[in-house]
Design a protein around this motif. Structure first.
Motif, mmCIF file in Angstrom:
data_model
loop_
_atom_site.group_PDB
_atom_site.id
_atom_site.type_symbol
_atom_site.label_atom_id
_atom_site.label_comp_id
_atom_site.label_asym_id
_atom_site.label_seq_id
_atom_site.Cartn_x
_atom_site.Cartn_y
_atom_site.Cartn_z
ATOM 1 N N VAL A 156 8.679 -12.270 -1.215
ATOM 2 C CA VAL A 156 8.975 -10.841 -1.078
ATOM 3 C C VAL A 156 7.778 -10.019 -1.537
ATOM 4 C CG1 VAL A 156 10.348 -8.950 -2.063
ATOM 5 C CG2 VAL A 156 11.479 -10.994 -1.193
ATOM 6 N N MET A 157 7.187 -10.410 -2.653
ATOM 7 C CA MET A 157 6.050 -9.665 -3.176
ATOM 8 C C MET A 157 4.845 -9.769 -2.240
ATOM 9 S SD MET A 157 5.529 -7.556 -5.501
ATOM 10 C CE MET A 157 7.171 -7.896 -6.122
ATOM 11 N N ASN A 158 4.640 -10.945 -1.659
ATOM 12 C CA ASN A 158 3.553 -11.101 -0.696
ATOM 13 C C ASN A 158 3.745 -10.170 0.495
ATOM 14 O OD1 ASN A 158 2.427 -13.075 -2.296
ATOM 15 N ND2 ASN A 158 3.134 -14.793 -1.050
ATOM 16 N N LEU A 159 4.998 -10.083 0.986
ATOM 17 C CA LEU A 159 5.288 -9.182 2.100
ATOM 18 C C LEU A 159 5.015 -7.731 1.702
ATOM 19 C CD1 LEU A 159 8.617 -10.723 3.465
ATOM 20 C CD2 LEU A 159 6.418 -10.694 4.642
ATOM 21 N N ALA A 160 5.445 -7.342 0.511
ATOM 22 C CA ALA A 160 5.253 -5.966 0.056
ATOM 23 C C ALA A 160 3.777 -5.592 0.021
ATOM 24 C CB ALA A 160 5.898 -5.771 -1.320
ATOM 25 N N TYR A 161 2.941 -6.512 -0.469
ATOM 26 C CA TYR A 161 1.502 -6.231 -0.512
ATOM 27 C C TYR A 161 0.919 -6.097 0.889
ATOM 28 C CZ TYR A 161 0.551 -6.519 -5.497
ATOM 29 O OH TYR A 161 0.483 -6.243 -6.841
ATOM 30 N N LEU A 162 1.354 -6.964 1.806
ATOM 31 C CA LEU A 162 0.878 -6.853 3.184
ATOM 32 C C LEU A 162 1.320 -5.543 3.815
ATOM 33 C CD1 LEU A 162 1.519 -10.502 4.416
ATOM 34 C CD2 LEU A 162 -0.714 -9.416 4.109
ATOM 35 N N PHE A 163 2.561 -5.153 3.554
ATOM 36 C CA PHE A 163 3.091 -3.915 4.133
ATOM 37 C C PHE A 163 2.364 -2.689 3.596
ATOM 38 C CE2 PHE A 163 7.533 -6.088 4.510
ATOM 39 C CZ PHE A 163 7.056 -6.891 5.531
ATOM 40 N N SER A 164 1.912 -2.786 2.338
ATOM 41 C CA SER A 164 1.248 -1.628 1.731
ATOM 42 C C SER A 164 -0.026 -1.244 2.477
ATOM 43 C CB SER A 164 0.941 -1.912 0.258
ATOM 44 O OG SER A 164 -0.098 -2.881 0.124
ATOM 45 N N ARG A 165 -0.596 -2.195 3.205
ATOM 46 C CA ARG A 165 -1.813 -1.915 3.988
ATOM 47 C C ARG A 165 -1.503 -1.198 5.295
ATOM 48 N NH1 ARG A 165 -5.090 -6.717 5.518
ATOM 49 N NH2 ARG A 165 -6.663 -5.121 5.842
ATOM 50 N N LYS A 166 -0.207 -1.169 5.659
ATOM 51 C CA LYS A 166 0.174 -0.640 6.966
ATOM 52 C C LYS A 166 0.833 0.734 6.915
ATOM 53 C CE LYS A 166 -1.107 -4.374 9.206
ATOM 54 N NZ LYS A 166 -2.147 -4.349 10.263
ATOM 55 N N VAL A 167 0.948 1.298 5.708
ATOM 56 C CA VAL A 167 1.548 2.628 5.592
ATOM 57 C C VAL A 167 0.594 3.556 4.858
ATOM 58 C CG1 VAL A 167 3.930 1.790 5.628
ATOM 59 C CG2 VAL A 167 2.759 2.019 3.445
ATOM 60 N N THR A 168 0.745 4.827 5.136
ATOM 61 C CA THR A 168 -0.083 5.836 4.468
ATOM 62 C C THR A 168 0.729 6.548 3.393
ATOM 63 O OG1 THR A 168 0.554 7.598 5.995
ATOM 64 C CG2 THR A 168 -1.355 6.209 6.615
ATOM 65 N N LEU A 169 0.027 7.222 2.514
ATOM 66 C CA LEU A 169 0.699 8.007 1.483
ATOM 67 C C LEU A 169 1.545 9.104 2.117
ATOM 68 C CD1 LEU A 169 1.139 8.546 -1.514
ATOM 69 C CD2 LEU A 169 -0.917 9.982 -1.490
ATOM 70 N N ASN A 170 1.040 9.704 3.187
ATOM 71 C CA ASN A 170 1.799 10.753 3.888
ATOM 72 C C ASN A 170 3.120 10.204 4.421
ATOM 73 O OD1 ASN A 170 0.011 12.797 3.426
ATOM 74 N ND2 ASN A 170 -1.053 12.593 5.393
ATOM 75 N N HIS A 171 3.063 8.990 4.965
ATOM 76 C CA HIS A 171 4.262 8.348 5.496
ATOM 77 C C HIS A 171 5.314 8.195 4.388
ATOM 78 C CE1 HIS A 171 5.884 4.885 8.250
ATOM 79 N NE2 HIS A 171 6.845 5.672 7.815
ATOM 80 N N LEU A 172 4.897 7.709 3.245
ATOM 81 C CA LEU A 172 5.820 7.515 2.129
ATOM 82 C C LEU A 172 6.343 8.843 1.594
ATOM 83 C CD1 LEU A 172 3.899 4.670 0.262
ATOM 84 C CD2 LEU A 172 6.017 4.427 1.566
ATOM 85 N N ALA A 186 8.228 0.059 -5.093
ATOM 86 C CA ALA A 186 9.596 -0.469 -5.097
ATOM 87 C C ALA A 186 10.197 -0.383 -3.699
ATOM 88 C CB ALA A 186 10.458 0.305 -6.098
ATOM 89 N N ALA A 187 9.887 0.699 -2.987
ATOM 90 C CA ALA A 187 10.382 0.848 -1.612
ATOM 91 C C ALA A 187 9.774 -0.219 -0.698
ATOM 92 C CB ALA A 187 10.065 2.245 -1.093
ATOM 93 N N LEU A 188 8.477 -0.464 -0.850
ATOM 94 C CA LEU A 188 7.823 -1.502 -0.046
ATOM 95 C C LEU A 188 8.381 -2.891 -0.387
ATOM 96 C CD1 LEU A 188 4.208 -0.095 -0.279
ATOM 97 C CD2 LEU A 188 5.506 -0.359 1.839
ATOM 98 N N THR A 189 8.729 -3.074 -1.645
ATOM 99 C CA THR A 189 9.333 -4.343 -2.052
ATOM 100 C C THR A 189 10.696 -4.514 -1.395
ATOM 101 O OG1 THR A 189 8.170 -4.200 -4.169
ATOM 102 C CG2 THR A 189 9.983 -5.764 -4.036
ATOM 103 N N GLN A 190 11.455 -3.414 -1.292
ATOM 104 C CA GLN A 190 12.738 -3.493 -0.592
ATOM 105 C C GLN A 190 12.544 -3.851 0.879
ATOM 106 O OE1 GLN A 190 16.139 -1.199 -0.932
ATOM 107 N NE2 GLN A 190 15.868 -0.638 -3.066
#
Length: 369
Positions: A156-172, A186-190
């Motif tokens: 799950v944590m590996n996925l969250a780190y990968l996902f963090s590269r695909k979203v912007t601060l504006n998106h969040l 925490a949202a990316l971890t979910q």
């Protein structure tokens, strides 16, 4: 009078004043009779309109009908005892496990509990064992489930780190508003939790259904936004979601609040405490018994009636009888409360007897995860 607006906040207090507006505000769809007709044995949440909206629930049903693999995913922050909201979500995943043979993925969201609630992982583990014992006592089959602690699930944590590269601060910020960085992660971890059932270790791509309240909609949207952004790495399907109406607090607020222990029922409550809480619950009755016999009560205002409708009375015919008797004035508030107390205490006693036997199994599941 100023119009009250719906408030959606997955990390704070959400208030829903008009569920009909959520269809346009969130872009979700109503659960129609056409959908219900496809389900052999709809749960009481579906039958009674408590599950009121969805995203791609029809696609989940398509996959089931084609006999494709399906899963249902949910979780809990182990910060408190199982209350009726926890019970509702647990019962829904158990229903889909039994009725649809869906594999259940149940996350103990201890990392979010640490960031959002400030509880250590050690404190949360003790609470989590109690929570999982509740889950098993309610009827979850652990043989067709994966129950895990977020802090121990590296995938799950590996996925969250990968996902963090695909979203912007504006998106969040658009989804969650201004937050501390820990809550964004925490949202990316979910998102990692929601997509975990589709990794190769769990046999790959499948339709995953996530039962949530409207307050959790941003997590569903973020996950669905991420799926096309990582298609070069993963063959994921966008998750489906089914949304339920909030159960009000015993005092009538639009959502239960853990800040006031007397406003919620928990599955650890004693018979005496159940009686005290229910006797103090909001009713839809009149000022006097004479007025109520003359004009009738208002079931829609009564939290006591809602307790039966949402949680403790499976028989639709009996529920309708209670509704009509209360509305006509044949049934008074005190009588309705006594009836509810008897049913609730019987349920909780049976549950607690089962739960005591499940504690060793819950410990084994969590300490080996």
């Amino acid at each position: 009078m100023k119009e009250q607006k719906n408030i959606i906040d997955p990390f704070g207090t959400s208030e829903i004043y008009d569920y009909s507006k959520l269809f346009s505000e969130l872009g979700i769809k109503p659960i129609t009779q056409d959908i219900l007709s496809r389900i052999k044995n709809p749960s009481r949440y579906l039958r009674r309109g408590i599950d009121f909206a969805h995203i791609d629930f029809d696609k989940f049903l398509d996959a089931f009908e084609r006999k494709e693999p399906i899963a249902i995913m949910t979780g809990i922050k182990p910060t408190n005892e199982f209350h009726l909201g926890s019970k509702m979500t647990a019962e829904k995943v158990i229903y889909f496990q039994k009725e649809f043979k869906a594999k259940v993925f149940y996350c103990i969201a201890d990392l979010e509990g640490m960031i959002d609630n400030g509880l250590s992982l050690e404190e949360q583990l003790k609470i989590a064992i109690d929570n999982v014992a509740d889950l098993l006592a309610l009827g979850l089959d652990p043989k067709n489930a994966y129950i895990y602690r977020q802090s121990q699930e590296r995938r799950v944590m590996n996925l969250a780190y990968l996902f963090s590269r695909k979203v912007t601060l504006n998106h969040l910020q658009n989804l969650y508003g201004p937050r501390q960085p820990g809550l964004y992660f925490a949202a990316l971890t979910q998102c990692g939790d929601i997509l975990l059932p589709q990794i190769k270790d769990f046999d790959g791509k499948k339709m995953v259904l996530v039962p949530v309240g409207p307050d959790q909609a941003p997590h569903i949207f973020l996950t669905r936004d991420i799926v096309p952004k990582v298609k070069d790495m993963f063959d994921f399907l966008q998750p489906a979601a089914i949304f339920h109406k909030f159960f009000r607090s015993l005092k009538g607020e639009t959502k239960m609040s853990k800040r006031d222990p007397m406003s919620i029922l928990t599955l650890n409550d004693s018979p005496e405490l159940v009686r005290k809480k229910v006797m103090g619950a909001l009713t839809g009755g009149r000022k006097t018994a004479e007025e109520q016999r003359k004009f009738g009560g208002i079931p829609e205002k009564s939290v006591v009636y809602e307790l039966l409708s949402y949680h403790f009375l499976e028989d639709d015919k009996k529920l309708k009888e209670i509704y009509e008797d209360y509305k006509s004035g044949k049934l008074l508030d005190g009588e309705l409360k006594e009836y509810a107390i008897e049913i609730i205490n019987k349920f909780i006693k049976n549950h607690q007897d089962k739960k005591r036997k499940m504690i060793p199994r819950a410990k084994k599941i969590l300490l080996e995860s």
